[in-house]
Design a protein around this motif. Structure first.
Motif, PDB file in Angstrom:
ATOM      1  N   THR A  89     -31.466  48.624  35.437  1.00  0.00           N
ATOM      2  CA  THR A  89     -30.556  49.074  34.372  1.00  0.00           C
ATOM      3  C   THR A  89     -29.258  48.275  34.469  1.00  0.00           C
ATOM      4  OG1 THR A  89     -29.543  50.772  35.803  1.00  0.00           O
ATOM      5  CG2 THR A  89     -31.363  51.503  34.394  1.00  0.00           C
ATOM      6  N   SER A  90     -28.626  48.033  33.334  1.00  0.00           N
ATOM      7  CA  SER A  90     -27.269  47.458  33.340  1.00  0.00           C
ATOM      8  C   SER A  90     -26.288  48.498  33.885  1.00  0.00           C
ATOM      9  CB  SER A  90     -26.847  47.065  31.921  1.00  0.00           C
ATOM     10  OG  SER A  90     -27.623  45.987  31.438  1.00  0.00           O
ATOM     11  N   TRP A  91     -26.596  49.763  33.597  1.00  0.00           N
ATOM     12  CA  TRP A  91     -25.754  50.884  34.055  1.00  0.00           C
ATOM     13  C   TRP A  91     -25.502  50.820  35.568  1.00  0.00           C
ATOM     14  CZ3 TRP A  91     -27.453  54.794  37.451  1.00  0.00           C
ATOM     15  CH2 TRP A  91     -26.576  55.876  37.613  1.00  0.00           C
ATOM     16  N   SER A  92     -26.566  50.613  36.343  1.00  0.00           N
ATOM     17  CA  SER A  92     -26.410  50.632  37.812  1.00  0.00           C
ATOM     18  C   SER A  92     -25.618  49.423  38.298  1.00  0.00           C
ATOM     19  CB  SER A  92     -27.776  50.694  38.504  1.00  0.00           C
ATOM     20  OG  SER A  92     -28.532  49.533  38.194  1.00  0.00           O
ATOM     21  N   ILE A  93     -25.840  48.264  37.672  1.00  0.00           N
ATOM     22  CA  ILE A  93     -25.080  47.069  38.067  1.00  0.00           C
ATOM     23  C   ILE A  93     -23.587  47.308  37.820  1.00  0.00           C
ATOM     24  CG2 ILE A  93     -24.582  44.664  37.457  1.00  0.00           C
ATOM     25  CD1 ILE A  93     -27.086  44.412  38.788  1.00  0.00           C
ATOM     26  N   TYR A  94     -23.279  47.851  36.646  1.00  0.00           N
ATOM     27  CA  TYR A  94     -21.868  48.035  36.292  1.00  0.00           C
ATOM     28  C   TYR A  94     -21.218  49.109  37.171  1.00  0.00           C
ATOM     29  CZ  TYR A  94     -17.599  48.635  33.621  1.00  0.00           C
ATOM     30  OH  TYR A  94     -16.275  48.714  33.265  1.00  0.00           O
ATOM     31  N   ASN A  95     -21.909  50.218  37.371  1.00  0.00           N
ATOM     32  CA  ASN A  95     -21.295  51.337  38.082  1.00  0.00           C
ATOM     33  C   ASN A  95     -21.261  51.185  39.593  1.00  0.00           C
ATOM     34  OD1 ASN A  95     -20.385  53.519  36.180  1.00  0.00           O
ATOM     35  ND2 ASN A  95     -22.406  53.071  35.353  1.00  0.00           N
ATOM     36  N   PHE A  96     -22.242  50.472  40.149  1.00  0.00           N
ATOM     37  CA  PHE A  96     -22.313  50.380  41.613  1.00  0.00           C
ATOM     38  C   PHE A  96     -21.865  49.025  42.153  1.00  0.00           C
ATOM     39  CE2 PHE A  96     -26.222  53.398  41.309  1.00  0.00           C
ATOM     40  CZ  PHE A  96     -25.386  54.422  40.888  1.00  0.00           C
ATOM     41  N   ARG A  97     -21.888  47.977  41.310  1.00  0.00           N
ATOM     42  CA  ARG A  97     -21.706  46.634  41.877  1.00  0.00           C
ATOM     43  C   ARG A  97     -20.666  45.788  41.162  1.00  0.00           C
ATOM     44  NH1 ARG A  97     -27.423  47.492  41.168  1.00  0.00           N
ATOM     45  NH2 ARG A  97     -27.822  48.961  42.853  1.00  0.00           N
ATOM     46  N   LEU A  98     -19.878  46.410  40.283  1.00  0.00           N
ATOM     47  CA  LEU A  98     -18.883  45.637  39.546  1.00  0.00           C
ATOM     48  C   LEU A  98     -17.880  44.987  40.511  1.00  0.00           C
ATOM     49  CD1 LEU A  98     -17.684  44.716  36.863  1.00  0.00           C
ATOM     50  CD2 LEU A  98     -16.394  46.859  36.775  1.00  0.00           C
ATOM     51  N   GLY A  99     -17.446  45.752  41.502  1.00  0.00           N
ATOM     52  CA  GLY A  99     -16.503  45.206  42.493  1.00  0.00           C
ATOM     53  C   GLY A  99     -17.089  44.000  43.206  1.00  0.00           C
ATOM     54  N   LEU A 100     -18.360  44.099  43.555  1.00  0.00           N
ATOM     55  CA  LEU A 100     -19.045  42.988  44.226  1.00  0.00           C
ATOM     56  C   LEU A 100     -19.100  41.746  43.324  1.00  0.00           C
ATOM     57  CD1 LEU A 100     -20.857  41.893  46.578  1.00  0.00           C
ATOM     58  CD2 LEU A 100     -22.807  42.770  45.276  1.00  0.00           C
ATOM     59  N   LEU A 101     -19.449  41.947  42.050  1.00  0.00           N
ATOM     60  CA  LEU A 101     -19.522  40.830  41.102  1.00  0.00           C
ATOM     61  C   LEU A 101     -18.171  40.129  41.006  1.00  0.00           C
ATOM     62  CD1 LEU A 101     -21.570  42.272  38.066  1.00  0.00           C
ATOM     63  CD2 LEU A 101     -22.412  41.092  40.072  1.00  0.00           C
ATOM     64  N   ARG A 102     -17.125  40.931  40.857  1.00  0.00           N
ATOM     65  CA  ARG A 102     -15.777  40.349  40.744  1.00  0.00           C
ATOM     66  C   ARG A 102     -15.412  39.582  42.016  1.00  0.00           C
ATOM     67  NH1 ARG A 102     -12.803  45.840  38.653  1.00  0.00           N
ATOM     68  NH2 ARG A 102     -13.141  45.639  36.398  1.00  0.00           N
ATOM     69  N   ALA A 145     -26.206  50.991  27.438  1.00  0.00           N
ATOM     70  CA  ALA A 145     -24.821  51.181  26.988  1.00  0.00           C
ATOM     71  C   ALA A 145     -23.807  50.396  27.830  1.00  0.00           C
ATOM     72  CB  ALA A 145     -24.474  52.674  27.013  1.00  0.00           C
ATOM     73  N   PHE A 146     -24.212  49.923  29.001  1.00  0.00           N
ATOM     74  CA  PHE A 146     -23.268  49.230  29.893  1.00  0.00           C
ATOM     75  C   PHE A 146     -23.377  47.705  29.836  1.00  0.00           C
ATOM     76  CE2 PHE A 146     -23.107  53.506  31.250  1.00  0.00           C
ATOM     77  CZ  PHE A 146     -21.808  53.690  31.712  1.00  0.00           C
ATOM     78  N   THR A 147     -24.357  47.219  29.085  1.00  0.00           N
ATOM     79  CA  THR A 147     -24.524  45.768  28.978  1.00  0.00           C
ATOM     80  C   THR A 147     -23.268  45.118  28.411  1.00  0.00           C
ATOM     81  OG1 THR A 147     -26.880  46.140  28.596  1.00  0.00           O
ATOM     82  CG2 THR A 147     -26.014  43.958  28.055  1.00  0.00           C
ATOM     83  N   THR A 185     -18.035  58.411  31.606  1.00  0.00           N
ATOM     84  CA  THR A 185     -18.099  57.130  32.317  1.00  0.00           C
ATOM     85  C   THR A 185     -17.008  57.076  33.386  1.00  0.00           C
ATOM     86  OG1 THR A 185     -16.682  56.158  30.626  1.00  0.00           O
ATOM     87  CG2 THR A 185     -19.051  55.854  30.359  1.00  0.00           C
ATOM     88  N   ASP A 186     -16.171  58.118  33.431  1.00  0.00           N
ATOM     89  CA  ASP A 186     -15.129  58.166  34.461  1.00  0.00           C
ATOM     90  C   ASP A 186     -15.088  59.565  35.063  1.00  0.00           C
ATOM     91  OD1 ASP A 186     -12.963  57.918  36.107  1.00  0.00           O
ATOM     92  OD2 ASP A 186     -11.512  57.414  34.530  1.00  0.00           O
TER      93      ASP A 186
END
Length: 392
Positions: free
Chosen positions: A14-27, A44-46, A265-266
């Motif tokens: 899911t895009s949802w899990s990447i955004y919610n769990f790994r956004l800090g890592l990506l940055r 919805a998070f794509t 989402t928050d």
């Protein structure tokens, strides 16, 4: 390709899990100079991933389907994506990417790492043929990936014990980390200024997250403590066979057992507003995200002596651990919490944040990723050498 950036792909269901769990890592990895590409189904998070400036590549995954032809098609789609993106290293998350993504990476001669974010229902598939085939495929995938990472030592031990992965390739990653700058207690309510005590359940509304036990406990507690409020925050994932029906939610609200807060989402304002998080999960969590978020925001936690939950809570220090699937045990610890004075609850919350800082701070997680990446493909700026990593 001296001036070409090294490319790291992250593949999830899911895009949802990447955004919610790994956004800090990506940055973080982007800041270190790597080119980052996200490969996941659209949801919805794509758009949020794209608005952060990351490259996005769409794939289709049927998360609960067991049709072998669709899974072969998934391998084909991933091979196409990998050939187009030309990553130097790939991180796979969740069962289908872990298995079929690893095979695609092998075909494309790209090193890859499996990250099991919890065993979920891996060993509980009702159909024993499906279960056995999945485990055989998982074992093969673990053989062909560079390493297999686990979010808790129990999952790692299960894989090693069942000969799914070689002990030398099984690595512990303590959770996916928590951003302690984002999750923090923003304001202090004066002790005793609130007449009611609020308990919050937050998460996907699945039976195995303990939502039914939460409701049963609410019935008992509300009969004895009129000033207690039970809240539910979260969404019903209708594609998941373990979801509760919408009718249940309506019924519970009509019976005035809980107030349903919808989805968000928050989660921070809701955690800020509650006195404790109650999460009676018996799902095979990796490390429960909501527990880390609650602890980071100095909220005491009542959860279960369950894999992925007990790692976050030291019993009687920053919360209580009850027995899974046991309403009597859950009620006992909710009552223990209600009997505590405000100052002791406050200390409990602060000790939770301290534990997050010591063990689950996302910076610790970033540095583990970074060390691994550098050991396999080198720093971001170096010339790309990994393309021929499997050409023995």
């Amino acid at each position: 390709s001296i001036n070409q950036k090294k490319t790291i792909a992250l593949v999830a269901n899911t895009s949802w899990s990447i955004y919610n769990f790994r956004l800090g890592l990506l940055r973080h990895l982007r800041q270190k100079g790597y080119r980052i590409v996200v490969i996941a189904p659209k949801d919805a998070f794509t758009s949020k991933i794209i608005s952060e400036g990351f490259e996005y590549n769409e794939i289709e995954i049927s998360n609960y389907g067991t049709n072998p032809f669709r899974d072969l098609l998934l391998i084909y789609d991933l091979v196409k994506s990998y050939q187009k993106i030309q990553p130097d290293l790939i991180f796979h998350y969740t069962i289908k990417p872990n298995i079929f993504g690893t095979f695609a990476a092998l075909y494309c001669k790209v090193p890859s790492i499996i990250i099991t974010t919890g065993l979920g229902h891996l060993f509980e598939f009702k159909n024993f043929i499906v279960r056995n085939i999945t485990l055989i495929l998982y074992k093969l995938a673990c053989k062909y990936s560079m390493q297999t990472w686990f979010l808790n030592s129990n999952d790692r031990d299960v894989f090693v014990y069942n000969n799914l992965v070689a002990k030398s390739k099984a690595v512990l990653l303590k959770s996916e980390g928590i951003d302690l700058e984002w999750f923090k207690n923003e304001y202090i309510v004066a002790p005793g200024s609130k007449s009611e005590v609020k308990f919050l359940f937050a998460g996907r509304l699945l039976r195995d997250k303990g939502i039914i036990e939460y409701i049963e406990a609410a019935k008992i507690i509300k009969a004895n403590y009129p000033n207690v409020v039970f809240q539910i925050l979260g969404f019903i994932d209708q594609s998941n066979p373990n979801s509760i029906p919408y009718e249940y939610l309506q019924l519970w609200q009509e019976q005035k057992l809980v107030s349903y807060l919808g989805e968000t989402t928050d989660v921070r304002p809701y955690l800020q507003d509650c006195d404790a998080l109650v999460f009676p999960s018996f799902y095979r969590e990796g490390i429960s995200r909501i527990l880390m978020e609650a602890a980071a925001m100095e909220r005491p936690i009542i959860t279960t002596e369950n894999v992925g939950c007990r790692e976050v809570v030291d019993h009687r220090v920053n919360g209580f651990l009850c027995e899974p699937k046991n309403v009597v045990s859950l009620v006992k610890y909710i009552e223990k919490f209600l009997e505590m004075n405000v100052q002791d609850r406050d200390i409990m919350g602060k000790l939770g944040r301290r534990k997050m800082y010591r063990e689950f701070n996302q910076r610790l997680i970033f540095s583990q990723y970074e060390k691994c990446i550098i050991s396999i493909i080198g720093p971001a700026s170096q010339a790309s050498k990994s393309k021929n990593y499997m050409d023995k």
